[in-house]
Design an enzyme around this catalytic site. Structure first.
Site, mmCIF file in Angstrom:
data_model
loop_
_atom_site.group_PDB
_atom_site.id
_atom_site.type_symbol
_atom_site.label_atom_id
_atom_site.label_comp_id
_atom_site.label_asym_id
_atom_site.label_seq_id
_atom_site.Cartn_x
_atom_site.Cartn_y
_atom_site.Cartn_z
ATOM 1 N N LYS A 177 -20.042 -17.405 -75.963
ATOM 2 C CA LYS A 177 -18.895 -17.761 -76.862
ATOM 3 C C LYS A 177 -18.237 -18.915 -77.057
ATOM 4 C CE LYS A 177 -15.007 -15.717 -79.164
ATOM 5 N NZ LYS A 177 -13.854 -14.641 -79.275
ATOM 6 N N GLY B 1 -16.804 -16.198 -86.267
ATOM 7 C CA GLY B 1 -15.825 -15.690 -86.562
ATOM 8 C C GLY B 1 -14.576 -16.328 -86.430
ATOM 9 N N GLY B 2 -13.271 -15.887 -86.726
ATOM 10 C CA GLY B 2 -12.224 -16.791 -86.820
ATOM 11 C C GLY B 2 -11.765 -17.494 -85.587
ATOM 12 N N MET B 3 -12.137 -16.975 -84.369
ATOM 13 C CA MET B 3 -12.020 -17.576 -83.085
ATOM 14 C C MET B 3 -13.151 -18.297 -82.469
ATOM 15 S SD MET B 3 -8.687 -17.362 -82.203
ATOM 16 C CE MET B 3 -8.849 -17.678 -80.178
ATOM 17 N N GLY B 4 -14.250 -18.401 -83.196
ATOM 18 C CA GLY B 4 -15.359 -19.146 -82.499
ATOM 19 C C GLY B 4 -16.695 -18.538 -83.006
ATOM 20 N N ASP C 85 -7.792 -6.812 -80.818
ATOM 21 C CA ASP C 85 -8.606 -6.971 -81.983
ATOM 22 C C ASP C 85 -9.535 -5.950 -81.872
ATOM 23 O OD1 ASP C 85 -9.190 -8.577 -84.366
ATOM 24 O OD2 ASP C 85 -10.407 -9.874 -83.434
ATOM 25 N N VAL D 14 -20.702 -17.263 -81.524
ATOM 26 C CA VAL D 14 -21.129 -16.492 -80.310
ATOM 27 C C VAL D 14 -22.738 -16.860 -80.467
ATOM 28 C CG1 VAL D 14 -21.918 -14.506 -79.327
ATOM 29 C CG2 VAL D 14 -19.896 -14.695 -80.394
#
Length: 507
Positions: free
Chosen positions: A38, A18-21, A136, A23
Site C-alpha cells: 500500500k 482509494g482516498g488514502m493511497g 473504516d 495498492v
C-alpha cells in the site's frame, strides 16, 4: 524497469486506488513471494507539520496492525520508508471486494450476508481485543475469497488509548459507513466499528447504503440525525441491522448479541446450490485456515411487496434531517384474494398467542410480533418484516389492511412527524386527490404522546381512505395504519380501533 521499494519489494501492477493511497501487487525479492504493497498518498494542501503527523500515525498504526494474526484479517508483513513516505506490505489476497460483488449481483441473500457478517465480527473482535479499532469498515474493505470474508486496510486504524493524530480538516473514513460519533469528530471506539459493520451488511443485503443522499453533506446530516432508509429485503437480518445502527454508542448492539442474531439468520438459509465446475472465481494466495463458511444459495426471486412503501423525501434544515412518516398505500386490488368468505373466515395468518394474553374478541386472532402483541382480524394475512407487520384482508372484492411500522427516533414529536408527512403528501403524485380530513396532535395513548391523521385519496381509480396513529414507546416512534377502499370504511375502523386497544409493546 519496475520500481523497487526498500531495495526489496518490486512493484508490478496497481490493484486499486482509494482516498488514502494505492495498492500494488508486488514481489518480495528476499522471500520470493508476491505481496500487496500500500502506497500512502496524502491529501493536497497539507503543511509540513501535518504531513509529518500523518506519516507518524501511519507508521504507528501499521505496526499495531502487524500485531493482528487472524484468518479474517489481511496480515501486515512490514512497513518501510521510501521517498520519505511510508509503504505498508501486506499478504496478497486475490479476491473480489464486497463492493464489486454487490455492483455485479445486486442484493445478496440474507443468509449469505449473515455469514459474511459473522466472519467480519470475529475479525473485529480479534482486533478490538488487541486494542486496534479499524475506523473504516465498508464494502470496499471486505474481500471475499472462497468460503469466507476477510477484512483489509487497517491503514487508518487507531490504537485504543494512543494519542490521536488527525488530518486537519479532513474526514477519516467513508461518510456513508461512518458512525455518528466519528462524524462529530469524537474518538472512534469498537462500537464505531460495529456501526460500520451494520452499514456494510445493510449495503450487502439491500444493494444500497443505509443513507442514500445526493451528496456527502446530505449523507453526513442523515448519519447524524436520520434513521436508516427503510429495509426492503433484509428479512431475518432486520433486528441485527436495527441494533447495530443505533446512533448512541451506549445503546448500540454489542458483539455477543449481534453474533447470536447473525447465527440465527445464517442458519435460516436454504441449502446452497452445488458449486459450479471449473476453478473458483476467487483465488487466495498464502491461504489461511478457513473461517465460517459463506454460503452462496441460488438467488431468490424478488420479494413481492403487497403494499409499496412511498416515503416522502427528507427535509434538510441547518444540517438537521426532519424525519417524514412513511405511509403505506394499498394497491393489489383482488389479485391475491382467496375468495373464501368474509373477514371472519378461519385464519391463514401465521399467528401465535402473545405472552400474557389468553383471549381476544370474537372475530380476531392473537398475534405476537418482534416488538408487540395485538388482536388481528381473523382470516387476514400477516406478513412480518423485522419489527414491521402488514395484515391484509383476503376477502374477494375487499381492499383493506392494517400495518404496524417502526419509524425510528428522528423527529421530535408524533405531531411534527405527521405534519411533515401531510406537507409532502399534498404535493406527491403518489397520493392522487389527497385530502386531509382530520389531524389531532394530542391523542390519548397508553404509551405517551400520540398524534392521528385521517385522509382520503384515490389509488388505481378506487376512492380510498386512511387513518394513521403515530406514538412513542421507549424512545422509538411507531405507527399503526389503516388503509381501505371507501365502501368498507365504517366496518374497517372497528378493526383498527380493536387492534389499538389490544396493542401491547414488548420490544
Amino acid at each position: 524497469m519496475p520500481q523497487t521499494i526498500a531495495a526489496r519489494y518490486e512493484l508490478l501492477e496497481v490493484l486499486g486506488r482509494g482516498g488514502m493511497g494505492a495498492v500494488w501487487r508486488a514481489r518480495d525479492r528476499t522471500l520470493d513471494r508476491e505481496v500487496a504493497v500500500k502506497e500512502v498518498l496524502l491529501p493536497q494542501g497539507l503543511d509540513d507539520a501535518a504531513v509529518e503527523r500523518l506519516y507518524a500515525r501511519t507508521f504507528r498504526e501499521a505496526r499495531s496492525a502487524a500485531r493482528l494474526d487472524h484468518p479474517g484479517i489481511v496480515t501486515v508483513y512490514d512497513v518501510v520508508e521510501e521517498d520519505g513516505r511510508p509503504w505498508i506490505v501486506m499478504r496478497l489476497v486475490r479476491a473480489e471486494g464486497l463492493d464489486r460483488v454487490i455492483a455485479r449481483e445486486g442484493p445478496l441473500p440474507p443468509a449469505r450476508v449473515a455469514a459474511i457478517g459473522l466472519d467480519l465480527l470475529d475479525a473485529l473482535g480479534a482486533a478490538h481485543a488487541a486494542g486496534v479499532v479499524h475506523r473504516d469498515v465498508k464494502p470496499g474493505n471486505v474481500l471475499l475469497p472462497p468460503g469466507r470474508a476477510v477484512l483489509t486496510d487497517f491503514g487508518i486504524a487507531t490504537v485504543a488509548g494512543d494519542e490521536t493524530l488527525t488530518q486537519a480538516g479532513a474526514i477519516v473514513g467513508s461518510p456513508a459507513y461512518l458512525a455518528p460519533e466519528q462524524a462529530r469528530y469524537q474518538k472512534a471506539t469498537p462500537a464505531s466499528d460495529l456501526w460500520s459493520l451494520g452499514a456494510t451488511l445493510y449495503a450487502a443485503v439491500e444493494a444500497r447504503p443505509p443513507f442514500g443522499r445526493p451528496d456527502v453533506w446530505g449523507v453526513m446530516a442523515a448519519v447524524l440525525s436520520d434513521d436508516p432508509d427503510p429495509l426492503r429485503l433484509a428479512g431475518p437480518l432486520a433486528p441485527v441491522l436495527h441494533g447495530l445502527l443505533r446512533k448512541d454508542p451506549e445503546q448500540r448492539m454489542g458483539p455477543e448479541e449481534a453474533g447470536r442474531l447473525l447465527r440465527r439468520a445464517a442458519q435460516a438459509a436454504p441449502e446452497p446450490a452445488a458449486a459450479p465446475a471449473g476453478p473458483p472465481h476467487n483465488v487466495t494466495l498464502d491461504p489461511r485456515p478457513a473461517g465460517p463458511t459463506v454460503a452462496t444459495p441460488p438467488p431468490s426471486p424478488p420479494r413481492r411487496v403487497p403494499w409499496p412503501l412511498l416515503v416522502p423525501a427528507g427535509i434538510f434544515a441547518a444540517a438537521l434531517v426532519v424525519a417524514v412518516v412513511a405511509v403505506v398505500l394499498f394497491t393489489n386490488g383482488d389479485e391475491n384474494r382467496s375468495g373464501r368468505g368474509g373477514p371472519g373466515t378461519s385464519s391463514s395468518a401465521p399467528s401465535t398467542s402473545p405472552s400474557g394474553r389468553t383471549s381476544v374478541p370474537d372475530g380476531y386472532t392473537p398475534y405476537k410480533g418482534s416488538a408487540f402483541t395485538a388482536a388481528a382480524p381473523e382470516g387476514w394475512k400477516a406478513e412480518p418484516e423485522g419489527d414491521d407487520v402488514t395484515f391484509t384482508d383476503q376477502t374477494k372484492g375487499v381492499v383493506r389492511g392494517l400495518a404496524f411500522q417502526r419509524l425510528g427516533s428522528s423527529f421530535q414529536s408524533p405531531g411534527d412527524g405527521l405534519a411533515s408527512a401531510i406537507g409532502q403528501m399534498k404535493n406527491d403524485p403518489g397520493y392522487p386527490d389527497f385530502t386531509q380530513e382530520s389531524f389531532d396532535r394530542n391523542v390519548p395513548s397508553t404509551y405517551g404522546p400520540a398524534a392521528e391523521l385521517q385522509f382520503t385519496f384515490t389509488k388505481n381509480g378506487t376512492p380510498s381512505r386512511a387513518r394513521v396513529r403515530v406514538f412513542k414507546s421507549t424512545g422509538v416512534f411507531y405507527q399503526v395504519l389503516l388503509v381501505t377502499d371507501q365502501a368498507h370504511w365504517d366496518e374497517s375502523v372497528t378493526y383498527y380501533e380493536t387492534f389499538l386497544r389490544s396493542l401491547t409493546m414488548t420490544g
